[in-house]
Motif scaffolding. Structure first.
Motif, mmCIF file in Angstrom:
data_model
loop_
_atom_site.group_PDB
_atom_site.id
_atom_site.type_symbol
_atom_site.label_atom_id
_atom_site.label_comp_id
_atom_site.label_asym_id
_atom_site.label_seq_id
_atom_site.Cartn_x
_atom_site.Cartn_y
_atom_site.Cartn_z
ATOM 1 N N ALA A 6 -0.024 3.304 -6.820
ATOM 2 C CA ALA A 6 1.099 3.470 -5.897
ATOM 3 C C ALA A 6 1.118 4.906 -5.383
ATOM 4 N N ALA A 7 1.627 5.106 -4.186
ATOM 5 C CA ALA A 7 1.680 6.434 -3.577
ATOM 6 C C ALA A 7 3.135 6.858 -3.370
ATOM 7 N N LEU A 8 3.335 8.165 -3.398
ATOM 8 C CA LEU A 8 4.667 8.750 -3.231
ATOM 9 C C LEU A 8 4.798 9.426 -1.879
ATOM 10 N N ALA A 53 14.093 10.012 -5.104
ATOM 11 C CA ALA A 53 14.811 8.844 -5.622
ATOM 12 C C ALA A 53 14.349 8.478 -7.032
ATOM 13 N N LEU A 54 13.043 8.512 -7.268
ATOM 14 C CA LEU A 54 12.522 8.183 -8.598
ATOM 15 C C LEU A 54 12.994 9.178 -9.647
ATOM 16 N N PHE A 55 12.981 10.464 -9.317
ATOM 17 C CA PHE A 55 13.413 11.469 -10.283
ATOM 18 C C PHE A 55 14.907 11.351 -10.552
ATOM 19 N N LEU A 56 15.690 11.101 -9.505
ATOM 20 C CA LEU A 56 17.139 10.977 -9.674
ATOM 21 C C LEU A 56 17.532 9.712 -10.441
ATOM 22 N N ASP A 75 16.110 8.786 -13.252
ATOM 23 C CA ASP A 75 16.130 9.202 -14.662
ATOM 24 C C ASP A 75 17.032 10.408 -14.912
ATOM 25 N N TYR A 76 17.169 11.273 -13.921
ATOM 26 C CA TYR A 76 17.976 12.488 -14.056
ATOM 27 C C TYR A 76 18.969 12.560 -12.895
ATOM 28 N N PRO A 77 20.039 11.746 -12.942
ATOM 29 C CA PRO A 77 20.964 11.650 -11.800
ATOM 30 C C PRO A 77 21.715 12.946 -11.486
ATOM 31 N N ASP A 78 21.847 13.852 -12.433
ATOM 32 C CA ASP A 78 22.574 15.097 -12.199
ATOM 33 C C ASP A 78 21.683 16.216 -11.692
ATOM 34 N N ALA A 79 20.389 15.952 -11.536
ATOM 35 C CA ALA A 79 19.454 16.996 -11.107
ATOM 36 C C ALA A 79 19.696 17.369 -9.653
ATOM 37 N N ASP A 80 19.586 18.656 -9.382
ATOM 38 C CA ASP A 80 19.689 19.167 -8.019
ATOM 39 C C ASP A 80 18.288 19.608 -7.605
ATOM 40 N N ILE A 81 17.634 18.800 -6.778
ATOM 41 C CA ILE A 81 16.250 19.035 -6.385
ATOM 42 C C ILE A 81 16.218 19.939 -5.161
ATOM 43 N N LYS A 82 15.561 21.098 -5.304
ATOM 44 C CA LYS A 82 15.439 22.039 -4.183
ATOM 45 C C LYS A 82 14.228 21.712 -3.320
ATOM 46 N N ALA A 83 13.105 21.360 -3.943
ATOM 47 C CA ALA A 83 11.881 21.089 -3.184
ATOM 48 C C ALA A 83 11.004 20.101 -3.946
ATOM 49 N N VAL A 84 10.239 19.308 -3.201
ATOM 50 C CA VAL A 84 9.298 18.346 -3.769
ATOM 51 C C VAL A 84 7.897 18.735 -3.313
ATOM 52 N N ALA A 113 1.319 1.401 -11.474
ATOM 53 C CA ALA A 113 2.221 1.102 -10.367
ATOM 54 C C ALA A 113 3.582 1.777 -10.544
ATOM 55 N N PHE A 114 3.735 2.552 -11.619
ATOM 56 C CA PHE A 114 5.020 3.165 -11.936
ATOM 57 C C PHE A 114 4.858 4.662 -12.150
ATOM 58 N N TRP A 115 5.990 5.361 -12.330
ATOM 59 C CA TRP A 115 5.963 6.791 -12.568
ATOM 60 C C TRP A 115 6.770 7.126 -13.800
ATOM 61 N N ALA A 116 6.345 8.190 -14.467
ATOM 62 C CA ALA A 116 7.098 8.750 -15.583
ATOM 63 C C ALA A 116 7.707 10.061 -15.092
ATOM 64 N N ALA A 117 9.007 10.204 -15.252
ATOM 65 C CA ALA A 117 9.711 11.415 -14.828
ATOM 66 C C ALA A 117 9.986 12.282 -16.046
ATOM 67 N N ARG A 118 9.732 13.591 -15.905
ATOM 68 C CA ARG A 118 9.991 14.530 -16.986
ATOM 69 C C ARG A 118 10.688 15.753 -16.416
ATOM 70 N N CYS A 119 11.688 16.222 -17.106
ATOM 71 C CA CYS A 119 12.341 17.484 -16.785
ATOM 72 C C CYS A 119 11.882 18.466 -17.855
ATOM 73 N N LEU A 120 11.171 19.514 -17.438
ATOM 74 C CA LEU A 120 10.572 20.456 -18.382
ATOM 75 C C LEU A 120 11.232 21.819 -18.277
ATOM 76 N N GLY A 121 11.584 22.363 -19.428
ATOM 77 C CA GLY A 121 12.100 23.727 -19.504
ATOM 78 C C GLY A 121 11.039 24.644 -20.084
ATOM 79 N N ALA A 122 11.318 25.918 -20.108
ATOM 80 C CA ALA A 122 10.354 26.890 -20.631
ATOM 81 C C ALA A 122 9.989 26.594 -22.079
ATOM 82 N N SER A 123 10.929 26.095 -22.861
ATOM 83 C CA SER A 123 10.638 25.807 -24.268
ATOM 84 C C SER A 123 9.746 24.579 -24.446
ATOM 85 N N ASP A 124 9.619 23.741 -23.422
ATOM 86 C CA ASP A 124 8.772 22.551 -23.498
ATOM 87 C C ASP A 124 7.310 22.842 -23.186
#
Length: 151
Positions: free
Chosen positions: A30-32, A39-42, A44-53, A80-91
């Motif tokens: 699948a292509a993005l 939409a896919l990231f939101l 899993d992480y509905p409160d995320a504020d995305i500045k750029a993709v 056909a699917f995606w895994a979403a991850r939110c990574l911080g410096a400690s990760d």
């Protein structure tokens, strides 16, 4: 039914199923696009504020710049699917570029030890610099156990 006949029929059925799925076009990755990545990231992480993709060269993965300090978002293609991850410096353990167009993010997570993204030369260089600044050094290797392990 004899055992060799059973194994032969089983192999033929599995091979036929794989061939049928391929011929029906269900083996394509699948292509993005930018809107779909948001939409896919939101999801899993509905409160995320995305500045750029930032999409990979093939459109199969994405790195997202988030408003939250010291965090990034990553979408990895899983068939056909995606895994979403939110990574911080400690990760993140370290960041490297095994090839000019490739960014490899080593994680402090044994279930998913690294993420490899083919972003293209310019985008990989830019994200290597951003992540190095996030980590506080050009490349960081965490030799000490994380605080999560102590819990």
């Amino acid at each position: 039914m004899s055992l060799p006949l059973f194994f032969g029929l089983s192999a033929a059925l599995i091979g036929g199923t794989v061939l049928l799925l391929h011929l029906l076009g269900l083996s394509k990755r699948a292509a993005l696009d930018e809107e779909k990545a948001r939409a896919l990231f939101l999801t899993d992480y509905p409160d995320a504020d995305i500045k750029a993709v930032n999409l990979s060269a093939a459109g199969s993965d994405a790195v997202l710049e988030l408003s939250e300090a010291d965090h990034i978002g990553v979408l990895q293609n899983m068939g056909a699917f995606w895994a979403a991850r939110c990574l911080g410096a400690s990760d993140i353990a370290r960041v490297s570029r095994p090839a000019p167009d490739t960014l490899k993010i080593a994680l402090n997570d044994f279930t998913d030890p690294s993420i490899t993204l083919q972003l293209g030369d310019e985008l990989a260089a830019r994200w290597e610099e951003k992540l190095s600044r996030l980590l506080g050094a050009p490349s960081r290797v965490s030799l000490q156990p994380s605080s999560k392990a102590a819990l």
